[in-house]
Design a protein around this motif. Structure first.
Motif, PDB file in Angstrom:
ATOM      1  N   PRO A  27       0.808  -1.056   0.095  1.00  0.00           N
ATOM      2  CA  PRO A  27      -0.043  -0.084  -0.053  1.00  0.00           C
ATOM      3  C   PRO A  27       0.975   1.186  -0.044  1.00  0.00           C
ATOM      4  CG  PRO A  27      -0.917  -1.655   1.451  1.00  0.00           C
ATOM      5  CD  PRO A  27       0.471  -2.254   1.131  1.00  0.00           C
ATOM      6  N   ALA A  28       2.075   1.163   0.640  1.00  0.00           N
ATOM      7  CA  ALA A  28       2.803   2.403   0.758  1.00  0.00           C
ATOM      8  C   ALA A  28       3.486   2.604  -0.501  1.00  0.00           C
ATOM      9  CB  ALA A  28       4.043   2.115   1.887  1.00  0.00           C
ATOM     10  N   LYS A  29       3.826   1.613  -1.158  1.00  0.00           N
ATOM     11  CA  LYS A  29       4.538   1.546  -2.602  1.00  0.00           C
ATOM     12  C   LYS A  29       3.490   2.150  -3.705  1.00  0.00           C
ATOM     13  CE  LYS A  29       6.835  -1.317  -6.060  1.00  0.00           C
ATOM     14  NZ  LYS A  29       7.202  -2.678  -6.391  1.00  0.00           N
ATOM     15  N   SER A  30       2.280   1.836  -3.386  1.00  0.00           N
ATOM     16  CA  SER A  30       1.271   2.501  -4.426  1.00  0.00           C
ATOM     17  C   SER A  30       0.920   3.680  -4.182  1.00  0.00           C
ATOM     18  CB  SER A  30      -0.220   1.669  -4.235  1.00  0.00           C
ATOM     19  OG  SER A  30       0.212   0.203  -4.654  1.00  0.00           O
ATOM     20  N   LYS A  31       1.084   4.118  -2.835  1.00  0.00           N
ATOM     21  CA  LYS A  31       0.747   5.502  -2.386  1.00  0.00           C
ATOM     22  C   LYS A  31       1.978   6.367  -2.863  1.00  0.00           C
ATOM     23  CE  LYS A  31      -1.011   6.438   1.616  1.00  0.00           C
ATOM     24  NZ  LYS A  31      -0.944   6.742   3.302  1.00  0.00           N
ATOM     25  N   ILE A  35       1.492   9.526  -5.583  1.00  0.00           N
ATOM     26  CA  ILE A  35       1.741  10.755  -5.323  1.00  0.00           C
ATOM     27  C   ILE A  35       2.869  11.305  -6.402  1.00  0.00           C
ATOM     28  CG2 ILE A  35       3.318  12.198  -3.823  1.00  0.00           C
ATOM     29  CD1 ILE A  35       2.376  10.482  -1.428  1.00  0.00           C
ATOM     30  N   LEU A  36       3.976  10.500  -6.777  1.00  0.00           N
ATOM     31  CA  LEU A  36       4.729  11.043  -7.876  1.00  0.00           C
ATOM     32  C   LEU A  36       4.192  10.858  -9.494  1.00  0.00           C
ATOM     33  CD1 LEU A  36       7.725   8.825  -6.851  1.00  0.00           C
ATOM     34  CD2 LEU A  36       7.320  11.101  -6.403  1.00  0.00           C
ATOM     35  N   ALA A  37       2.950  10.193  -9.409  1.00  0.00           N
ATOM     36  CA  ALA A  37       2.347  10.270 -10.721  1.00  0.00           C
ATOM     37  C   ALA A  37       1.514  11.593 -10.895  1.00  0.00           C
ATOM     38  CB  ALA A  37       1.406   9.139 -10.762  1.00  0.00           C
ATOM     39  N   TYR A  39       2.056  14.152  -9.097  1.00  0.00           N
ATOM     40  CA  TYR A  39       3.025  15.348  -9.361  1.00  0.00           C
ATOM     41  C   TYR A  39       3.644  15.526 -10.590  1.00  0.00           C
ATOM     42  CZ  TYR A  39       6.929  18.640  -8.427  1.00  0.00           C
ATOM     43  OH  TYR A  39       7.880  19.817  -8.242  1.00  0.00           O
ATOM     44  N   ARG A  40       4.087  14.624 -11.237  1.00  0.00           N
ATOM     45  CA  ARG A  40       4.308  14.515 -12.634  1.00  0.00           C
ATOM     46  C   ARG A  40       3.179  15.153 -13.462  1.00  0.00           C
ATOM     47  NH1 ARG A  40       5.318  10.203 -17.315  1.00  0.00           N
ATOM     48  NH2 ARG A  40       6.751  11.722 -18.719  1.00  0.00           N
ATOM     49  N   ARG A  41       1.973  14.723 -13.328  1.00  0.00           N
ATOM     50  CA  ARG A  41       0.923  15.029 -14.084  1.00  0.00           C
ATOM     51  C   ARG A  41       0.824  16.549 -13.987  1.00  0.00           C
ATOM     52  NH1 ARG A  41      -3.341  13.186 -11.575  1.00  0.00           N
ATOM     53  NH2 ARG A  41      -3.727  14.933 -10.493  1.00  0.00           N
ATOM     54  N   ASP A  42       0.925  17.085 -12.949  1.00  0.00           N
ATOM     55  CA  ASP A  42       0.399  18.454 -12.552  1.00  0.00           C
ATOM     56  C   ASP A  42       1.795  19.556 -12.752  1.00  0.00           C
ATOM     57  OD1 ASP A  42      -1.859  17.760 -11.630  1.00  0.00           O
ATOM     58  OD2 ASP A  42      -1.274  17.752  -9.411  1.00  0.00           O
ATOM     59  N   ASN A  43       2.882  18.943 -12.933  1.00  0.00           N
ATOM     60  CA  ASN A  43       4.173  19.789 -12.862  1.00  0.00           C
ATOM     61  C   ASN A  43       4.833  19.470 -14.231  1.00  0.00           C
ATOM     62  OD1 ASN A  43       3.641  21.722 -10.458  1.00  0.00           O
ATOM     63  ND2 ASN A  43       3.534  19.585  -9.724  1.00  0.00           N
ATOM     64  N   LEU A  76      11.522  15.573   0.333  1.00  0.00           N
ATOM     65  CA  LEU A  76      11.237  15.583  -1.303  1.00  0.00           C
ATOM     66  C   LEU A  76       9.743  15.743  -1.219  1.00  0.00           C
ATOM     67  CD1 LEU A  76      11.418  15.402  -4.706  1.00  0.00           C
ATOM     68  CD2 LEU A  76      11.113  12.902  -3.911  1.00  0.00           C
ATOM     69  N   PHE A  77       9.002  14.765  -0.658  1.00  0.00           N
ATOM     70  CA  PHE A  77       7.586  14.699  -0.501  1.00  0.00           C
ATOM     71  C   PHE A  77       7.083  16.220   0.317  1.00  0.00           C
ATOM     72  CE2 PHE A  77       8.186  10.244  -0.953  1.00  0.00           C
ATOM     73  CZ  PHE A  77       7.436  10.052  -1.926  1.00  0.00           C
ATOM     74  N   ARG A  78       7.901  16.650   1.234  1.00  0.00           N
ATOM     75  CA  ARG A  78       7.614  17.922   1.579  1.00  0.00           C
ATOM     76  C   ARG A  78       7.606  19.271   0.707  1.00  0.00           C
ATOM     77  NH1 ARG A  78      10.286  17.239   6.104  1.00  0.00           N
ATOM     78  NH2 ARG A  78      12.438  18.324   5.396  1.00  0.00           N
ATOM     79  N   ASN A  79       8.550  19.031   0.060  1.00  0.00           N
ATOM     80  CA  ASN A  79       9.014  20.018  -1.029  1.00  0.00           C
ATOM     81  C   ASN A  79       7.612  20.194  -2.146  1.00  0.00           C
ATOM     82  OD1 ASN A  79      11.080  20.934   0.462  1.00  0.00           O
ATOM     83  ND2 ASN A  79      12.662  19.867  -0.981  1.00  0.00           N
ATOM     84  N   ILE A  80       7.264  18.866  -2.603  1.00  0.00           N
ATOM     85  CA  ILE A  80       6.343  19.027  -3.602  1.00  0.00           C
ATOM     86  C   ILE A  80       4.927  18.917  -2.914  1.00  0.00           C
ATOM     87  CG2 ILE A  80       7.776  17.704  -5.091  1.00  0.00           C
ATOM     88  CD1 ILE A  80       6.332  15.121  -4.382  1.00  0.00           C
TER      89      ILE A  80
END
Length: 113
Positions: A27-31, A35-37, A39-43, A76-80
Motif C-alpha cells: 500500500p505504501a509503494k502504491s501511495k 503521489i509521484l504520478a 506530481y508529474r501530471r501536474d508539474n 522531497l515529499f514535503r517540497n512537492i
C-alpha cells in the motif's frame, strides 16, 4: 509495524538501521507511486518520463552520489507539497535502508516511477 531484530543467543537487539516488516509495503509503494504520478501530471506533463526521473533524482540526491537517505526522500515529499499524503513510516517501509551508512540507492526510487 514490527521492527527487524538481530537475534544473538538469548538477547534480541534492534538493528541500528532497521526496516519495518509489515503488510504496509505494497500500500505504501502504491501511495508513493500515486503521489509521484500526480506530481508529474501536474508539474511535468510536457516532459518525458526520463526527464522527470532525472529532475526527481537531482532533487533527492544533491551530492550526485547515486545514493540518498530517508530524510532526503521525506524532504522531497514535503517540497512537492505531499507530506500530508504519506508518513515517514510508510516511506521507511518502501525505502528501507539496509546499508550501514543508512544510504538508499536511487535505483529504489527509479523502481517506483
Amino acid at each position: 509495524a514490527s521492527r527487524l531484530y538481530f537475534i544473538a543467543s538469548h538477547s534480541a537487539k534492534p538493528l541500528k538501521n532497521y526496516c519495518f516488516i509489515s503488510t504496509q509495503i505494497e500500500p505504501a509503494k502504491s501511495k508513493i507511486q500515486s503521489i509521484l504520478a500526480d506530481y508529474r501530471r501536474d508539474n511535468y506533463a510536457q516532459t518525458t518520463s526520463s526527464r522527470f526521473k532525472k529532475e526527481l533524482v537531482g532533487a533527492v540526491s544533491k551530492d550526485g552520489s547515486g545514493m540518498t537517505t530517508l530524510d532526503e526522500v521525506e524532504r522531497l515529499f514535503r517540497n512537492i507539497g505531499a507530506s500530508h499524503r504519506i508518513s515517514r513510516q510508510e516511506i521507511e517501509s518502501v525505502m528501507c535502508p539496509v546499508r550501514p551508512d543508512s544510504k538508499i540507492p536511487l535505483e529504489q526510487i527509479f523502481q517506483l516511477l
